[in-house]
Structure formats: structure tokens, C-alpha cells
Design a protein around this motif. Structure first.
Motif, PDB file in Angstrom:
ATOM      1  N   ASP A   1       0.828  -1.204   0.000  1.00  0.00           N
ATOM      2  CA  ASP A   1       0.000   0.000   0.000  1.00  0.00           C
ATOM      3  C   ASP A   1       0.861   1.253   0.000  1.00  0.00           C
ATOM      4  OD1 ASP A   1      -2.046  -1.720   0.199  1.00  0.00           O
ATOM      5  OD2 ASP A   1      -2.467  -1.363   2.309  1.00  0.00           O
ATOM      6  N   LYS A   2       1.929   1.176   0.762  1.00  0.00           N
ATOM      7  CA  LYS A   2       2.791   2.346   0.884  1.00  0.00           C
ATOM      8  C   LYS A   2       3.429   2.675  -0.456  1.00  0.00           C
ATOM      9  CE  LYS A   2       5.894   2.023   4.208  1.00  0.00           C
ATOM     10  NZ  LYS A   2       6.219   1.509   5.538  1.00  0.00           N
ATOM     11  N   LEU A   3       3.872   1.631  -1.128  1.00  0.00           N
ATOM     12  CA  LEU A   3       4.485   1.858  -2.427  1.00  0.00           C
ATOM     13  C   LEU A   3       3.457   2.412  -3.406  1.00  0.00           C
ATOM     14  CD1 LEU A   3       6.726  -1.307  -2.570  1.00  0.00           C
ATOM     15  CD2 LEU A   3       7.494   1.047  -2.529  1.00  0.00           C
TER      16      LEU A   3
ATOM     17  N   ALA B   1       0.802   4.123  -2.635  1.00  0.00           N
ATOM     18  CA  ALA B   1       0.499   5.495  -2.248  1.00  0.00           C
ATOM     19  C   ALA B   1       1.566   6.447  -2.767  1.00  0.00           C
ATOM     20  CB  ALA B   1       0.392   5.604  -0.729  1.00  0.00           C
ATOM     21  N   LYS B   2       2.813   6.007  -2.705  1.00  0.00           N
ATOM     22  CA  LYS B   2       3.907   6.863  -3.154  1.00  0.00           C
ATOM     23  C   LYS B   2       3.894   7.034  -4.664  1.00  0.00           C
ATOM     24  CE  LYS B   2       6.751   8.522  -0.124  1.00  0.00           C
ATOM     25  NZ  LYS B   2       7.707   9.619  -0.157  1.00  0.00           N
ATOM     26  N   ARG B   3       3.608   5.949  -5.363  1.00  0.00           N
ATOM     27  CA  ARG B   3       3.712   6.010  -6.817  1.00  0.00           C
ATOM     28  C   ARG B   3       2.460   6.574  -7.452  1.00  0.00           C
ATOM     29  NH1 ARG B   3       5.456   0.329  -9.055  1.00  0.00           N
ATOM     30  NH2 ARG B   3       7.553   0.931  -9.507  1.00  0.00           N
TER      31      ARG B   3
END
Ligand code: SF4
Lengths: 552, 368
Positions: free
Chosen positions: A397-399, A401-403
Motif C-alpha cells: 500500500d505504501k508503495l 500510495a507513493k507512486r
């Protein structure tokens, strides 16, 4: 084995072992299992050259040779190459960490040699070691902690071959009967083989492995680095990091201690459940750790004081409603601590420890710990696979969200939570306009995070009369993400090699130990900076590989 | 005029078609309400008053109820009375299933309708019967069998008199939908509290999200009325000065005062942040979004919520990505290196159109 994995491995081998070795690895990765003559044909190298190159590769167990085929065939062991090279630095750092200063030099020597040569017979190593006594004790410690493991001749053969040989063996041992169908017989053989394989795979787990019955190191055995155990250790570090961020430094320190207490019984990352009790945890807990300092309790005195002033309490009241069911028990426990709370040594150490352990159990979205009983002050276990699943999902999810932005991440989590769901419902749950989410869904679809299922309402499959349901398949999505991580790693690595190659003169001079000019010194410094930045990045990417690929 | 529809909805909407009003007598077109009443005989007048007063507005009477009300058991005697009412538009006849039913119309209302043309009255009656759902102009046309231009003219004049209004539906944003002027559109039409003028009010939502988050966060971490379980007797280590900045202070797991849906609801209601009436279910939707954004997490089987350390009230997903609580590692190793989010990554290989060796993104990143 994807194209990117192969690319990375070839690059690594070329950098460390030269282009001939990398050609052999490349050929074997592309063509699969090959005999010597075929290997020569596909790689356009002479058999003599290949034989020369194969020796160190076999020694390192980067290439395994099948003992069951004739002529002998060769297979690459990609995981082994990856962990031996990419994780070498971490392995060395870890060993440096656990040994005291006097002991660490001998231990580091052992590990470095093992990483360089793949495996070593202890007696051979000791005869060449400058300080055999220190080396022996270092090896003993490493063996006992399972950072080293003994190695048998069979382990130079590919694992798949060994499993197949086992199945064949079992099959031969079950007599053919008219009453039993052939497929039943094969099934039975497979089952037996599985059991036998489990015994073989775990036979190095015994604590006396590599030791004589007298308790001394058996110098006749061959040892190698136990990558499985190092993966367990790397995973523990990831978990502690998460606990630190989600709860706090003190609880994370407790968690670290819990993992360390479990560690002697954790041999590989896919192995599950170990139960330990608070008593065991408390036994060796760092006494300097101020457990109570990190926990808050309601300060009764202050409350009583403030309750006098009406305005304040009426301001506070409406927000502070208690949940009825837990009310009585909580106030009870509060008053418990309150009773002892007047001196700084409030609740007993065990009680406070249990409060930290309870904190680790408290988050359903990240179940660091699980309470399973109350013996020994409380029994706890870690469901590693569930925990790693949550962590993987969180990392993913974090990746995303970042991308792709926060909205995409929100949508992804909704879909993961709800299963198959159509656009309208997603928009409703996300409180976003339907037209705004479509682009995000498509982007998520493109990067492999989402799948689209069409459910036609009629036999004609008309698009207007079709439900489109989005869903998320974690395993596929995570595997794809692992590929992307590996790819980024490959690029970083390629750049490191290239940066070095750009400055051939300086390297030649360093090799000759010639004096460097000021400009050259500057050049070297710059190169070191760049190298360091890239290598640090590679190490961090490796943690993602651990999460997404290795600790499933 | 309260929503009429609900009172006879149960019998099926088609069964509750309003009866086309009999054409009003030409003479009474301009008459006042008092003349209405004067036009009635005593018995009719008292029956009308009873119909208005003995039940709530819009009550639908069956014939049996009417006879009881009027004290006339003979239907043949009752009918002329009702006919009289109907002539003046004071009673409406409705069909429920196979039965005829009657509904009293307020005097002012009756007067209003009496003043309309026949077409207008017909259009009006359909709009009225659509209640808070509203009715689509095309449906009006189909039901009244009037020509498009006639319907348009009627709508225009009714709208001009402020008898009806044009509303926007969330479900059918392109349709022209009318309803009585003094009614509030139903939730189906407006889309609920999140919609303003049939558009999702994202600004409203995100400000509420941030307010709810702040509230949950303020209740999730110990504040002034809490103290540490033990006061450290040992001097803190020197080199841990950085760690002490984010020194851990957590509620124990047994802490039971984390916010719940109802306490959050109450907070929002009492805070006076919004005049919009939000139901607990609406608050739950907000909470869910915060959970999806990784800002708060449900605990105790979803009975209560607590904020995730490091989450920020700014809109959007959080997941503690950049939160360096206690000096933890920043974890987005993949997005930090340019190759992670790189768009030409597929073309990138040694000797290709782009390559790691000659990549300008990497060049830039390395000299940062
Ligand atoms: S090296 Fe450059 S072009 Fe290649 S993937 Fe990385 S950022 Fe993209």
C-alpha cells in the motif's frame, strides 16, 4: 525465475567472479539444466574453460550438479547466488554485532572465508588459520547459533533432483499390486517422500549438529553459511522496525527480546509457531529497559483537582465516554496500578512486561504477538505468516500510495477489504465522485494491483449489461512488486559497475599502490560516495525483496 | 403539504394514480375559499371539517370511514355530498387497488388548484403525487398524454407561481425533475449529506475527515491528565538524546476510552462544525475512509478506534510512510531510487535507448 532475476544474477556474478563465470550462469539460466557438452555448445566456450569455471561455481554451490543423471547435468541455484552476494554485507555486519570485540575478528574471518569459498572442512580451515583456538570457539558459537550449518555431499545436488530421487526410491519400495491402482501407489510414495524430505531438510536443526558427543566441534565436518537462519534474523529486524514505528521504542525493545528468546528455535522463515511464556521473556530481559516509563496511566490526583472547576470538566466530558462493557474491568485494573502507583516501583516487573506484550497483541491490523494461554505468567506466540501478510500488504500500500497517490491507495485498500466490488460501490465507500476514481482504477490495473472481472447479465454479453468487478490478488501483485524491486536493484548495480569502469586509471594506480594526485584522490572520494549511495539503496531494496519474496 | 405519497404507497404506485379532477365549474374559477364553503350545504361542510380535523393531513379515507365520519350509512346519500366536495376540489378521489378512496384537500390548496387551468391542474397533480422523489418531465408527458409544448407551458407557469420547483437528482443528473415547491428532496434524490447540489461535496468531506481524525488522534495518545507508570530513577543515557525526542508513552492495551462511533458522532454534533445533520452511519463512513487511508485502526473487534502513530491529518493515504517515530527507517526504498517509479523502465537495458549507465535520472539522483 523472471528475466529481471536472471539479469541481476548475471550482473552480480560478472562483477564478483568474472565474465566467464557469468556467461556460464547466463547460459544455464536461459537454457535450464545442461550437460557439459551442451553447455559448451550454447555458451560457445570450450569444455576445458567451462570445467575450469565450474569448479569455483560448484564449490560456492551457485551451480549444483545432478548425481542421478548421466552424463552429469548442471543447474543454477538462483536463491543461493542472490543471498550469498547481495546479503553478504548484512551477514558480516550481523556476525560482527553478536561477537565481543576480541572474538569478532576470528568469527569474521570464518564468515568471510565461507562467503568467498562457499564451504570449508573445519580441519582444513583450522590448519591454515593463524589462531586455531579462537577460530574453533568462533566456529562453535556460529554453529550453535545455527549461523553456520553442516553440509553433506548430497547438498551439492539440486534440491529438486533429491526430492525426485526420494520419490523414486519410495515408489520402488512399494510393491505393485493388482488391487492398488498405479496413481494410488504414486500418491503413497509421494506422501512418504514428503515425510522423508522433511526429515532430511530439518536434520541440521539438531543442536548437536557439527559437534562430537563430547561437546567439542567435530572438525571433520564441512560447514557453510546458513542463509535460512540469516533470513530469519533479517525478518526479525523488519518486525522490530515495524513495532517501533507502530507502538514505540520501548515496546519494540521488548519485542526484539521476545524474538531473540524465540530465535534458537526458529530455523527457517517458513516455519511457524513457537510458544513462549512471560516468565521466559522476563528471565533475560535487559534490566536497564525502563518499561513503566513508556506506559501512561490516568493520573487520579490531577483529575480530582480539575473536577472542581466545572467549566473544564464539562468541556471534557462529552468527548470522554466510556464503553460500557469494559468499563468496570478497566477501572479495576487502573486502580490496581494506582494502589502501587505512589512509589516509582509501581506494578511488578512481570505485570509491566505483560502490559507491553498486551500492546503487541492489541493491533488487529498488525498482530505482532498473540496470547494463547496463561501459563508462566502468560503464553505468547507469533503467527509469522499472518503477520508477514499484514506487513506485506502494508508495504505494498505504501508503495502504491507513493507512486500513484493517496486516492489509489484508498481504493486499493477498499477493494482488498471488500473483495469483488464494482465501481459504484467503491466510489461510495471512498466518498469520492465515481468519475474521479476511474482513472486511478485503470492505473492500478495497469501496474498489476487490480484485476477486472466481467460478469455478463445476459447471454449476449453486451457491455452495457455487464457487471465489472474489481478485485485484488495479493500473491500476484506482490510477486510483480518483487520483480520491480529486483529490476531497480539491477539498475543500481549496473550503475555501480559502470561508475567504477569509468575510472580505469585510478583503479590501476590503486592496485599498483602508486601515489595518487590530488585530483585522483578527489575522484576516488566521489566514486566512493556514489558507490555508497547505490549500495545502501540496494541493501534497502533487499529488505523489500525479503518482505515480498522470501518471507512468505 | 406533507409528503402525500407515503400514505398510500403500500398499495402499489400505479394503483394510487390520482384521479383526473373534474373540470371546475367556470363560475368558481375566481371564487375565494369562503365561497367554496358557502357553496356547500351544512352536511357537506361539517363532513369536510371532520375530514380535515379528525386525522393528520393527507389521511386517505375509505368509503366506510367516511360513512362513519358523516354518520350516513347509506352510500347513495353519501355520494352526493362527496361529489359536491369534489366539484369544488376540496376532496380528491384516489384509487387503491379496486377501492376508491378519498382525501381531503386543504382550502388554500383547493383554491390554488381551482385557479389553475385544466392542464396545469393535471400536471400539478402528478407532480404532487410524486412526493419527495420528484417526477421526470418525460414521465409527466407520458402520463398526461399532453403535447410536449403544453407540458412545458404548464411547468413554466406553475414554476412561476412557485407551486413547483426544478430539482437535480444524483441518480439522473441529466434529467429535468420537478417536485412541489415546499418539499425537501428525498435522500435518494439528493444523495444524502455528502451531496451539495447533487455533486459530491469533496471539500466538505475532506474537512470532516480531518476533523474526525484530529479528534481520534487527540483521544489516542496520553495527554496532560495522564502520567507515566514509573518515573525513571536511572539517569537517561547521553547518546539517547535523539531517542528521547520521541520517547514512547502509550496507553496500556487495557485502556478503554478510545473513541467509538457514537462518541465521534457526539463530538461532531456538539462541535458545531456543520449544520448538516449527520447520522451515525454517515460518521461510520468517514471512519471507514480514515481506516482505509491508514490513519486510524479499529480495535476491540471494531468497537473503538485509535489513531496510528505518525499519521497526519492531511488528506490522503498515510500508512506512516514517512513517519520517523523513534528514528525508524524510512521505508520507501523503491520509490526513492529513480528506477522505482521510472516510466521508461521497460526500455532500459545496457545498450538500449535508455540504460542505467547513461541514465540522466540516476545522474541527478546521485549528485543530490
Ligand atoms: S536507470 Fe534510469 S531509465 Fe533505467 S529504469 Fe532507472 S531511472 Fe529509468
Amino acid at each position: 525465475m523472471s528475466q529481471f532475476d536472471a539479469e541481476l544474477l548475471v550482473l552480480l556474478v560478472r562483477d564478483f567472479y568474472g565474465s566467464l563465470a557469468s556467461t556460464v550462469i547466463d547460459t544455464l539460466l536461459k537454457e535450464g539444466r545442461l550437460s557439459l557438452s551442451l553447455l559448451a555448445r550454447y555458451s560457445s566456450l570450450s569444455t576445458a574453460t567451462i570445467q575450469r569455471v565450474l569448479v569455483p561455481l560448484l564449490q560456492l554451490r551457485f551451480v549444483r550438479h545432478s548425481v542421478f543423471d548421466s552424463p552429469t547435468t548442471y543447474v543454477v541455484s538462483p536463491e543461493h547466488i542472490y543471498s550469498s552476494i547481495v546479503r553478504a554485507g548484512q551477514i558480516i555486519a550481523y556476525v560482527d554485532d553478536i561477537f565481543s570485540e576480541e572474538e569478532s575478528s576470528a568469527a569474521l574471518q570464518v564468515i568471510k572465508n565461507l562467503l568467498l569459498y562457499g564451504h570449508i572442512r573445519i580441519s582444513d580451515y583450522l590448519s591454515a588459520a593463524p589462531n586455531p583456538a579462537a577460530s574453533t570457539s568462533a566456529i562453535a558459537t556460529l554453529l550453535r547459533r545455527k549461523l553456520l550449518t553442516t553440509l553433506t555431499t548430497e547438498e551439492f545436488a539440486p534440491e529438486s533432483d533429491r526430492v525426485r530421487a526420494l520419490i523414486n526410491e519410495k515408489l520402488a519400495s512399494i510393491p505393485r499390486k493388482a488391487t492398488v491402482s498405479e496413481s494410488k501407489r504414486a500418491q503413497a510414495a509421494e506422501l512418504e517422500a514428503q515425510e522423508a524430505w522433511h526429515r532430511i531438510a530439518t536434520r541440521h536443526d539438531s543442536l548437536s549438529d557439527g559437534f562430537l558427543s563430547s561437546g567439542e566441534v567435530d572438525t571433520s565436518v564441512v560447514v557453510t553459511v546458513n542463509h535460512e537462519k540469516f533470513a530469519v534474523l533479517a525478518r526479525s529486524r523488519v518486525l522490530v522496525d515495524f513495532a517501533k514505528r507502530r507502538i514505540g521504542a520501548v515496546t519494540a525493545a521488548v519485542y526484539k527480546h521476545v524474538l531473540e528468546t524465540m530465535e534458537p528455535r526458529l530455523f527457517r522463515s517458513d516455519e511457524s509457531r513457537i510458544t513462549i511464556s512471560s516468565l521466559e521473556i522476563l528471565k533475560n530481559l535487559d534490566e536497564d529497559l525502563d518499561l513503566g516509563h513508556a506506559l501512561a496511566i490516568t493520573s487520579r490526583r490531577r483529575k480530582r483537582d480539575s473536577s472542581g472547576s466545572d467549566s473544564e470538566s464539562s468541556q471534557q466530558r462529552p468527548h470522554k465516554r466510556r464503553r460500557k462493557e469494559n468499563d468496570s474491568s478497566s477501572s479495576e485494573s487502573e486502580s490496581d496500578y494506582e494502589m502501587n502507583g505512589n512509589n516509582s516501583k509501581s506494578a511488578s516487573q512481570m505485570e509491566v512486561l505483560n502490559m507491553h506484550l498486551a500492546l503487541l497483541c492489541s493491533s488487529p491490523s498488525l498482530p505482532f504477538l498473540k496470547r494463547v494461554g496463561s501459563k508462566g505468567g502468560g503464553e505468547y506466540t507469533i503467527d509469522f505468516s499472518a503477520l508477514m501478510n499484514s506487513i506485506r500488504a502494508l508495504e505494498y500500500d505504501k508503495l502504491i500510495a507513493k507512486r500513484q497517490g493517496a486516492v489509489a491507495c484508498r481504493l486499493l485498500r477498499i477493494i482488498r477489504d471488500k473483495g469483488r466490488i464494482d465501481e459504484k460501490q467503491i466510489a461510495q465507500a471512498a466518498l469520492l465522485p465515481a468519475k474521479e476514481i476511474r482513472a486511478h482504477l485503470t492505473a492500478l490495473h495497469e501496474c498489476g494491483g487490480l484485476d477486472l472481472q466481467e460478469v455478463p447479465r445476459g447471454a449476449d454479453r453486451a457491455p452495457s449489461r455487464t457487471y465489472y468487478l474489481w478485485h485484488h490478488r495479493p500473491a500476484a501483485a506482490h510477486a510483480l512488486m518483487a520483480q520491480q524491486v529486483i529490476r531497480a536493484m539491477t539498475r543500481c548495480y549496473a550503475r555501480v559497475i559502470d561508475e567504477r569502469a569509468r575510472r580505469p586509471g585510478v583503479f590501476a594506480k590503486i592496485a599498483r599502490e602508486a601515489a595518487l594526485s590530488a585530483a585522483e584522490v578527489e575522484e576516488v572520494r566521489k566514486l566512493r560516495d556514489v558507490e555508497e549511495k547505490l549500495v545502501v539503496q540496494i541493501t534497502r531494496l533487499d529488505r523489500l525483496v525479503l518482505v515480498f519474496r522470501d518471507c512468505l | 403539504m406533507p409528503p402525500v405519497k407515503s400514505s398510500y404507497k403500500a398499495s402499489g404506485s400505479s394503483a394510487a394514480e390520482p384521479y383526473t379532477l373534474p373540470s371546475p365549474p367556470a363560475s368558481s374559477a375566481s371564487s375565494s375559499a369562503s365561497t367554496h364553503m358557502e357553496g356547500l350545504n351544512k352536511a357537506a361542510q361539517s363532513l369536510y371539517t371532520k375530514m380535515i380535523t379528525s386525522n393528520e393531513d393527507g389521511h386517505v379515507y375509505t368509503q366506510a370511514e367516511l360513512s362513519e365520519l358523516a354518520g350516513i350509512s347509506d352510500a347513495m346519500k353519501l355520494m352526493p355530498l362527496i361529489q359536491e366536495h369534489m366539484n369544488l376540489g376540496l376532496v380528491k378521489m384516489l384509487r387503491q387497488g379496486d377501492d376508491l378512496c378519498f382525501q381531503a384537500v386543504k382550502k388554500e390548496e383547493a383554491e390554488k388548484i381551482q385557479a389553475m387551468s385544466k392542464d396545469e391542474a393535471m400536471v400539478y397533480s402528478y407532480i404532487e403525487s410524486s412526493g419527495t422523489e420528484g417526477i421526470w418531465t418525460k414521465t409527466i408527458k407520458a402520463k398526461t398524454n399532453l403535447h410536449q409544448s403544453v407540458v412545458q407551458r404548464c411547468l413554466k407557469s406553475l414554476e412561476g407561481k412557485r407551486y413547483i420547483k426544478n430539482i437535480k437528482s444524483v441518480k439522473y443528473p441529466t434529467r429535468k425533475i420537478y417536485m412541489l415547491y415546499n418539499l425537501q428532496p428525498s435522500i435518494d434524490v439528493t444523495g444524502g449529506p455528502w451531496f451539495t447540489d447533487s455533486e459530491l461535496d469533496t471539500e466538505f468531506i475532506s474537512s470532516l475527515l480531518s476533523i474526525v481524525f484530529r479528534f481520534v488522534a487527540s483521544e489516542s495518545f496520553p495527554g496532560d491528565d495522564h502520567r507515566r507508570l514509573s518515573v525513571s530513577s536511572k539517569p537517561r543515557k547521553r547518546n539517547s538524546s535523539k531517542a528521547t525526542q520521541h520517547e514512547q508513552l502509550s496507553f496500556p492495551a487495557s485502556y478503554s476510552k478510545y473513541p467509538t462511533v457514537s462518541s465521534i458522532h457526539e463530538f461532531v454534533r456538539n462541535s458545531g462544525i456543520t449544520t448538516v445533520d449527520l447520522a451515525p452511519a454517515d460518521i461510520k463512513s468517514l471512519i471507514d475512509v480514515l481506516v482505509y487511508d491508514g490513519k486510524i485502526e479499529p480495535i476491540d473487534e471494531g468497537m473503538a478506534y485509535r489513531a496510528i502513530p505518525g499519521a497526519t491529518p492531511e488528506c490522503g493515504a498515510d500508512l506512516g510512510a514517512d513517519a520517523e517515530i523513534g528514528g525508524g527507517v524510512v521505508w520507501d526504498a523503491l520509490t526513492e531510487v529513480p528506477c522505482g517509479p521510472c516510466l521508461v523502465s521497460d526500455l532500459c537495458r545496457a545498450g538500449g535507448p535508455v540504460s542505467a549507465e547513461e541514465c540522466i535520472y540516476l545522474d541527478e539522483w546521485l549528485i543530490q
